[in-house]
Each structure stands twice: as structure tokens, then as C-alpha cells.
Write a protein that holds these residues in place. Structure first.
Motif, PDB file in Angstrom:
ATOM      1  N   THR A 129      -3.948   0.663  -2.567  1.00  0.00           N
ATOM      2  CA  THR A 129      -3.431  -0.701  -2.682  1.00  0.00           C
ATOM      3  C   THR A 129      -2.813  -0.894  -4.072  1.00  0.00           C
ATOM      4  OG1 THR A 129      -5.176  -1.461  -1.215  1.00  0.00           O
ATOM      5  CG2 THR A 129      -4.020  -3.150  -2.495  1.00  0.00           C
TER       6      THR A 129
ATOM      7  N   SER B 195      -2.345  -6.832  -3.753  1.00  0.00           N
ATOM      8  CA  SER B 195      -2.966  -7.570  -2.650  1.00  0.00           C
ATOM      9  C   SER B 195      -3.386  -8.940  -3.170  1.00  0.00           C
ATOM     10  CB  SER B 195      -4.179  -6.808  -2.111  1.00  0.00           C
ATOM     11  OG  SER B 195      -4.895  -7.629  -1.217  1.00  0.00           O
TER      12      SER B 195
ATOM     13  N   LEU C 258       0.853  -1.197   0.000  1.00  0.00           N
ATOM     14  CA  LEU C 258       0.000   0.000   0.000  1.00  0.00           C
ATOM     15  C   LEU C 258       0.882   1.238   0.000  1.00  0.00           C
ATOM     16  CD1 LEU C 258      -1.868  -2.230   1.647  1.00  0.00           C
ATOM     17  CD2 LEU C 258      -3.187  -0.208   2.192  1.00  0.00           C
TER      18      LEU C 258
END
Lengths: 352, 226
Positions: free
Chosen positions: A61, A64, A56
Motif C-alpha cells: 500500500t 490509503s 497499491l
């Protein structure tokens, strides 16, 4: 900048794991070759996909695994300065500089060509073919190109390692301008402690694929003093030199140092190893070293088999290193007075 | 006149065919070469071998299978008829399609080599500066591959000009439609017109030599500059 990094990456015979959350605009990634620095940079830039985890940047983000997000490198707004300048050989300096700028959304362009050219002193180079530039000029253009892309983070992957010593110290002020002049946070990757101290505030230390510490660049240098062959490198800001017969006299804060090396600059930086400072309990009657400074011991710190002694010498800080026996014999404790002797030839004026 | 009208017609048809094939292969061969240069797929070896097949296959073998494929009962034949294009064998476009297959490695392999030599770094740099993959291809890879494109285009053009076996199998010998220069020479020899065959052969020889000379001179000049 706020960076949250919790990633893992496996290669045959190598495993990288990093779990860090940090804030800061001048961050270093330190470690020896093979420690995983470049792998980390590749994952941040988006060239390498972590096996698991998340990245992040300022709350956005970038990667992920749980949310199946992997933002493409061209959409991360993370520019990079490489070890080799990697300029585009089919473009002149101007077009190299503008490559990222032209691809940056108009409302995100806060740094423009004119400002950049003035700060990096590229005025005379704009229409030049990049093959006609020196190594230092090429690295400046490479830096300028990355800055003009108006990134939200700049990665500098050992940008000084391909340069000789003189060029290295000439380029450092330009690299520092990324944060000081343009307000772009950066991640500076290097295996040099001196570069870390000149370029960064916070440092992530890596070894064999694992993050082994998050500290300040100053603390890192002190921690490594015992294991480093060159000890702790004191960096001294000196004033203009004056000829003192066989040596040169430099103002150092309220003190004065005699060096064998000359410099014609108004301000110079000199290196002095902690190993080159000899401590005396009392003023020696006669000594060949040309610099004898009366100092107060500020603190002691233990680094392996050596004791670091932080001295206050007329308002300036100096780090010396001694063994425990010397501490006992000299009665070195915080607040005590010692005399530090340094040969004139022990100093090294940094090019620049 | 040194050349007959039939000779000129054959030369013009050859130039037209070589140009069409080179343009088609630039469009088709570039993505194939890019994929071969960048892919880590397990199919890469197989696709590479298929592309290189015309280098080692007798033209008559390739021509035979292409003839079957394009014929009324072949898959390509079915497709072209379904699209209202009729049968391709013994037409200019049938000849062009066959030549595309036959000259494929001459376009793909030089391009694959130059793409591989560029490496990942320029693309990574472009990406960190906000260029999409397509943008980076056109703004960085293509200019850096200029030399490879020039080499590939010249080799493809010259190779198509020199075709004989595949041309004869697919195109036959129809004046103005499929009778290219190499077939015209064959016709002259069959008719014992050695002087005419000589003239056409000399032109082909000169063309091939000059093409290769130009290519090597250009490569040498480019090598000096870079």
C-alpha cells in the motif's frame, strides 16, 4: 507489476477519478492535454495526495485514506523520467547517473553502471558536463539515472514530447530497453497513439479527468481511427532498400513495396495511414500508384462513420478505412479478396 | 602610524561582529528563507513582513525595542539571566544578537529568491531517486543556491559592518567590547579629530565599495557561465 489504483482528486474546476486494477509491464496512460494524466502520475509518484482512495503496487500500500497511509515519494521506489530531462546541472553525467544508485539499498541494486552504460551507449559521455549534451543525450542520461535507481516501477511522463521527430524515434529503443533489457515495469504517459503502440501493451485511456477505457494499444488505435485526422497509422517493418530507378524497393515480409523515400539501414520502419490505401474489387487495368497488393480481408470493424478493414497482404497486416457505401459496392466481407493500391510517396520512413 | 590602536581595535571588533552575525544568520536565516519560499501557510505573509521590517524601520526604533527586550525587565533579559548569561545590553553578544535582527532581511531575502527560482522539479526528481527531503536539500538545493548564499553572505557582512544606530542603542561605546568602526568615526568627529575620522571613514568607504564591486563582478562572471 500489479497496480491497483482507486483514487479521486479535486482541483478548482477539475475532478479526477480513476478505478483500475491491472497487471503488465508495459502500461500506457493515454489522453489529450488536461485529461488528468499528469495528476495521476503525481499521485503515483507521491507528489500529489489523493483526496480519497488507495494505491497499491505489487500488494504494497502506497496510499490509503482509510488506513491513513501515505508513503513518502523517496520511499516508494518509483522513479520517473520527465518531459524535460531535469538533470542536475551541478553534476556531470556520471554523478547524475549514480545519484539514485547511491541512495538505493545495496541488496536492491541489481542494475549497475557498467551494464547501463553499455545498453544506453553512454560510454563517451560519462565525464561530460550535462550542459554540453544534446537533447537526445540528455534524455538518455535522464533515463539511465532513473533505471540505475533500481526502481520497482518507472514512470515516463511524456519523455518524447520535448524532442524533435528524429530524436524521438532514436530514443524509443532506449526507452523500450527499460522493460526488455532491465526488466523494470513502466507506465508510459503520452497523447500519441503511435508512441503508445511502440511502447506499450496495455493502455488506460483518460478524458476530462475520467478513465474511459482499459484496452490494448492496438485496439485503442483502431478505436480512434474514425475520430483521428490521420486515420490509423500502419507501422511497417521493412528490410534493406534497393535502388529501383526512380523509386526504392523494400522487402516487406514476403511482399515488396516501392517507396519514394530512401533509407540506408538494414531495417526501417515506415508509417502508412489507413486513409492512403485505396481498395479495388478487381485488379485495375492501369493505375499510377506503384504499389498494388493482393490481399485477403481478415475482418471489418466499425469506428464512427468509417469502416476499418483489416487485410492480410502476403502474410502482413494492413489496416485500411472506407465508408459503408464502399463496403457494400465492393462486397467486402471477411475472406474476400481485394487489391490495395498505395502511392510510393504515401509511406514515411521513421527516423532512427 | 596611520591608524591608532583604538582604531585598529574598533576595526577588529567590527570584523569579528560581522563574521559572527553572518555565521549565525546563515544558520538561522536559511531555514527561515526555505520556509518562506516553500510554505503555503497563511502566516507566510506576516512572517515575511516581520523579516523585512528592519529594511524600513529606523535603527533607533529597532534598537529601542531590542534594548527593552534584552533589559533586566524584558523577556530576553529574564531568559538570559535564568540561563546564567547575565544581561546582554552593552556586551559583544548583545550587540551580535541585535545585529542578527537588524541584518536578517539581507540574509533571508536573497536566499528566499534563489530557493523560489529553483522550483519544485529538482526536489521531485531527487525524491523519485530515493533522496529524503533533507538529503535533497543538501545534495541538490544547496549546490544550486551557491550564488544566492554568496550574495546573502556578502550583503549581510557588509551591512553589519556599516551598522550604527542599533549598535549605539544596544552596545553603547565601550572600547574593545562594543565600540565598532562606525562608532569610532562618530567619536573622532565628536572630538573634532577630523583627520582620524577621515582615515576611518575612507577605510569604510573603500571596504564597502570593494565588497560591492567584488559581488557584482562575481555575479556577472557567474551569469556568463550559466
Amino acid at each position: 507489476m500489479h497496480l491497483t489504483l482507486n483514487v479521486q482528486k479535486n482541483f478548482p474546476g477539475f475532478h479526477l477519478a480513476a478505478d483500475v486494477s491491472l497487471s503488465g509491464d508495459r502500461v500506457g496512460v493515454f489522453g489529450p492535454s488536461g485529461s488528468g494524466k499528469s495528476t495521476l502520475v503525481g499521485m503515483l509518484a507521491g507528489f500529489l495526495k489523493p483526496d480519497a482512495g488507495e494505491i497499491l503496487l505489487n500488494g504494497d500500500t502506497l496510499f490509503s485514506t482509510s488506513r491513513k497511509i501515505n508513503v513518502r515519494p523517496d520511499q516508494r521506489r518509483i522513479a520517473m523520467v520527465f518531459q524535460q530531462h531535469s538533470l542536475f546541472p551541478h553534476m556531470n553525467v556520471r554523478n547524475n547517473l549514480l545519484y539514485g544508485y547511491r541512495r538505493c539499498q545495496v541488496d536492491q541494486r541489481s542494475i549497475h553502471l557498467d551494464t547501463l552504460v553499455a545498453v544506453l551507449q553512454l560510454d563517451d559521455l560519462l565525464e561530460r558536463d550535462i550542459t554540453t549534451l544534446s537533447g537526445g543525450q540528455q534524455q538518455r542520461v535522464s533515463l539511465g539515472r532513473a533505471i540505475l535507481a533500481n526502481p520497482r516501477l518507472l514512470l515516463m511522463d511524456e519523455p518524447l514530447s520535448a524532442l524533435d521527430d528524429t530524436l524521438r524515434f532514436q530514443i524509443i529503443p532506449y526507452l523500450k530497453s527499460v522493460s526488455s533489457e532491465f526488466g523494470i515495469p513502466y507506465l508510459f504517459i503520452s497523447h500519441s497513439l503511435v508512441e503508445m503502440r511502440l511502447m506499450t501493451d496495455t493502455v488506460l485511456a483518460f478524458d476530462k479527468g475520467a478513465m474511459v477505457g482499459q484496452t490494448t494499444s492496438e485496439q485503442l488505435a483502431r478505436d480512434r481511427m474514425g475520430s483521428s485526422q490521420v486515420g490509423y497509422i500502419n507501422l511497417l517493418n521493412l528490410g534493406r532498400a534497393s535502388d529501383n530507378g526512380s523509386l526504392y524497393a523494400y522487402p516487406w515480409g514476403a511482399a515488396r513495396l516501392l517507396l519514394s523515400a530512401a533509407s540506408d539501414r538494414d531495417h526501417s520502419m515506415a508509417e502508412l495511414s489507413s486513409k492512403d490505401i485505396i481498395l479495388f474489387k478487381q485488379h485495375p487495368e492501369a493505375i499510377s500508384a506503384r504499389n498494388l497488393l493482393q490481399c485477403t480481408v481478415r475482418s471489418l470493424f466499425n469506428t464512427g462513420r468509417r469502416i476499418g478493414v483489416e487485410l492480410d497482404c502476403a502474410g502482413n497486416t494492413l489496416i485500411s478505412e472506407v465508408v459503408q457505401d464502399a463496403v457494400n459496392e465492393l462486397g467486402i466481407i471477411p475472406g474476400s479478396t481485394v487489391f490495395a493500391a498505395v502511392k510510393a510517396s504515401a509511406f514515411r520512413i521513421l527516423p532512427g | 602610524m596611520i591608524l591608532t590602536e583604538s582604531d585598529l581595535q574598533a576595526i577588529w571588533l567590527t570584523v569579528r561582529l560581522a563574521t559572527v552575525v553572518t555565521v549565525i544568520l546563515l544558520l538561522v536565516g536559511t531555514p527561515v528563507a526555505w520556509w518562506l519560499a516553500r510554505s503555503r501557510s497563511r502566516l507566510k505573509g506576516m512572517i515575511g513582513a516581520v523579516v523585512a521590517l528592519p529594511l524600513v524601520l529606523p535603527p533607533s526604533v529597532l534598537g529601542f525595542y531590542l534594548l527593552l527586550a534584552m533589559g533586566p525587565n524584558g523577556p530576553v533579559g529574564h531568559l538570559t539571566r535564568a540561563l546564567g548569561l547575565g544581561n546582554l545590553p552593552f556586551t559583544f553578544w548583545g550587540l551580535a544578537l541585535a545585529s542578527v535582527f537588524y541584518s536578517l532581511p539581507f540574509m533571508v531575502q536573497p536566499l528566499q529568491n534563489v530557493f523560489e527560482s529553483i522550483g519544485d522539479r529538482p526536489l521531485e526528481v531527487a525524491a523519485t531517486l530515493g533522496a529524503s527531503r533533507l538529503d535533497a536539500f543538501f545534495s541538490v538545493v544547496l549546490p544550486l543556491s551557491r550564488r544566492g548564499f554568496m550574495t546573502a553572505s556578502i550583503l549581510t557582512f557588509a551591512h553589519t559592518v556599516g551598522e550604527f544606530g542599533v549598535v549605539l542603542m544596544i552596545g553603547g561605546n565601550i572600547p574593545g567590547v562594543t565600540r565598532v568602526a562606525s562608532v569610532q568615526i562618530y567619536d573622532h568627529v565628536e572630538a573634532l579629530e577630523y583627520a582620524s575620522a577621515h582615515r576611518m571613514a575612507a577605510i569604510m568607504l573603500l571596504f564597502s565599495f570593494l565588497t560591492l564591486l567584488a559581488l557584482y563582478a562575481w555575479r556577472a562572471d557567474n551569469g556568463k557561465r550559466s
